[in-house]
Scaffold this active site. Structure first.
Site, mmCIF file in Angstrom:
data_model
loop_
_atom_site.group_PDB
_atom_site.id
_atom_site.type_symbol
_atom_site.label_atom_id
_atom_site.label_comp_id
_atom_site.label_asym_id
_atom_site.label_seq_id
_atom_site.Cartn_x
_atom_site.Cartn_y
_atom_site.Cartn_z
ATOM 1 N N ASN A 39 0.789 -1.109 0.040
ATOM 2 C CA ASN A 39 -0.040 -0.021 -0.047
ATOM 3 C C ASN A 39 0.854 1.389 0.024
ATOM 4 O O ASN A 39 1.467 1.728 1.039
ATOM 5 C CB ASN A 39 -0.768 0.032 1.228
ATOM 6 C CG ASN A 39 -1.928 1.005 1.269
ATOM 7 O OD1 ASN A 39 -1.772 2.194 0.818
ATOM 8 N ND2 ASN A 39 -3.085 0.819 1.851
ATOM 9 N N ASP A 64 4.299 -6.539 -4.054
ATOM 10 C CA ASP A 64 3.583 -7.662 -3.347
ATOM 11 C C ASP A 64 4.494 -8.720 -3.072
ATOM 12 O O ASP A 64 4.929 -9.424 -4.140
ATOM 13 C CB ASP A 64 2.467 -7.819 -4.201
ATOM 14 C CG ASP A 64 1.455 -8.913 -3.786
ATOM 15 O OD1 ASP A 64 1.475 -9.588 -2.698
ATOM 16 O OD2 ASP A 64 0.320 -9.000 -4.203
ATOM 17 N N ASN A 91 9.095 -9.024 8.244
ATOM 18 C CA ASN A 91 8.033 -9.024 9.579
ATOM 19 C C ASN A 91 6.575 -9.187 8.569
ATOM 20 O O ASN A 91 5.826 -9.742 9.145
ATOM 21 C CB ASN A 91 8.044 -7.656 9.969
ATOM 22 C CG ASN A 91 6.692 -7.202 10.333
ATOM 23 O OD1 ASN A 91 6.251 -7.427 11.458
ATOM 24 N ND2 ASN A 91 5.936 -6.311 9.546
ATOM 25 N N TYR A 156 -1.191 -21.201 8.987
ATOM 26 C CA TYR A 156 -0.723 -19.952 9.536
ATOM 27 C C TYR A 156 0.499 -20.646 10.686
ATOM 28 O O TYR A 156 1.736 -20.157 10.789
ATOM 29 C CB TYR A 156 -1.313 -18.950 10.305
ATOM 30 C CG TYR A 156 -0.707 -17.827 10.935
ATOM 31 C CD1 TYR A 156 -0.223 -17.090 10.103
ATOM 32 C CD2 TYR A 156 -0.786 -17.737 12.251
ATOM 33 C CE1 TYR A 156 0.778 -15.892 10.795
ATOM 34 C CE2 TYR A 156 -0.105 -16.712 12.914
ATOM 35 C CZ TYR A 156 0.705 -16.031 12.432
ATOM 36 O OH TYR A 156 1.280 -14.972 12.983
ATOM 37 N N LYS A 160 4.857 -20.489 10.577
ATOM 38 C CA LYS A 160 5.665 -19.704 11.409
ATOM 39 C C LYS A 160 6.572 -20.715 12.125
ATOM 40 O O LYS A 160 7.530 -20.468 12.509
ATOM 41 C CB LYS A 160 4.807 -19.064 12.565
ATOM 42 C CG LYS A 160 3.859 -18.195 12.028
ATOM 43 C CD LYS A 160 4.854 -16.815 11.545
ATOM 44 C CE LYS A 160 4.020 -15.501 11.287
ATOM 45 N NZ LYS A 160 5.166 -14.496 10.699
#
Ligand code: NAP
Length: 264
Positions: A39, A64, A91, A156, A160
């Site tokens: 963004n 992206d 991050n 997810y 991680k």
């Protein structure tokens, strides 16, 4: 060469949430920053804020990270403007709260590309140069989720676990080259993450820590080249418990925390 030689930090997902606070930690120590995200408007706004607060130079790269070749594009852009990245903060990432069999496979794929592949490829772009210069630091943002299986958010949690394992391995590999590698494993943090993951309704989202505290713990861990950083007493207790309890019990507990509360 030491941490005082770190002059420029690149932070993915640096426009908001934890990424912005990590970029702020770098800027507060006088480093110029490169903020990466999708963004442009938010990136430019965040860069202006950091320049104003800390009298540093903040660049933005719109990218992206789920797209093929994203890491190479980021690194080409950085070289084009003549910057040398001393600190890489991986991050950018997101969660997806859904039963796997009912979930959107395109979104699952995007999650793995962003949370894992882009992170590995960015390390591949910048770490060789850091190792050659014997100077640098890499902070990879994983999660407490990486210590356990996560029913209803399976990819997810698995993404991680990948970040943790990869980062801890390269921590050992790069130690000899004088490059710091730390893995930041926060428990819940108060950011837009929970809304973006469709998980703002879950019990676990309500015990979140503030992003500035988590970022400061993560950045200090990187400066000390601590392999693993788990900020906060609650997150530390969760991690300790996952090491002692049977894996099946841990997965069922994670599932319970992931489910919406029953309406009274
Ligand atoms: N919040 C928590 O409870 C929590 C707990 C443990 C770990 N984490 C981890 O902390 C990291 C930061 O999350 P957050 O809490 O700050 O959430 P957030 O506010 O939603 O921030 C996520 C960031 O990732 C970036 N991003 C997502 N997809 C991207 C893509 N395809 N390409 C480029 N950038 C992308 C976003 O930037 P754009 O929108 O500009 O692209 C955004 O800045 C994530 O890796 C997350 O998994 C969060």
């Amino acid at each position: 060469m030491g941490t005082k030689d770190w002059k420029t930090a690149l932070v993915t997902g640096g426009a908001g949430g934890l990424g912005f606070e990590l970029a702020r930690q770098c800027a507060a120590r006088g480093m110029d920053v490169v903020l990466v995200g999708r963004n442009e408007e938010r990136l430019v706004e965040a860069a202006a804020q950091l320049e104003f607060e800390h009298n540093i130079k903040a660049h933005v790269v719109v990218c992206d990270l789920a797209k093929v070749g994203a890491a190479a594009k980021v690194s080409a852009r950085v070289r084009e403007v003549g910057l040398v990245v001393d600190v890489l903060v991986n991050n950018a990432g997101f969660g997806y709260d859904a039963r796997f069999v009912e979930s959107d496979m395109a979104r699952q794929r995007e999650l793995i590309l962003t949370n894992d592949l882009a992170l590995v490829e960015l390390v591949g772009e910048f770490a060789p140069d850091m190792a050659a210069r014997k100077c640098g630091g890499i902070l990879n943002v994983a999660s407490v989720a990486g210590f356990m299986p996560g029913p209803d958010m399976a990819t997810y949690y698995a993404s991680k676990a990948f970040v943790q394992s990869f980062s801890q391995a390269i921590h050992v590999e790069l130690r000899r080259a004088g490059v710091h590698v730390s893995t930041l494993c926060p428990g819940p943090v108060r950011t837009a993450f929970w809304e973006n993951a469709d998980a703002a309704h879950t019990p676990i989202s309500r015990i979140a820590l503030d992003a500035p505290f988590v970022a400061s713990e993560g950045f200090n861990a990187l400066c000390r080249n601590k392999a693993l950083c788990v900020p906060g007493a609650l997150a530390k207790t969760i991690v300790f418990a996952t090491r002692l309890a049977p894996r099946g019990f841990v997965a069922r507990t994670a599932a319970a925390l992931q489910r919406p509360r029953k309406k009274k």
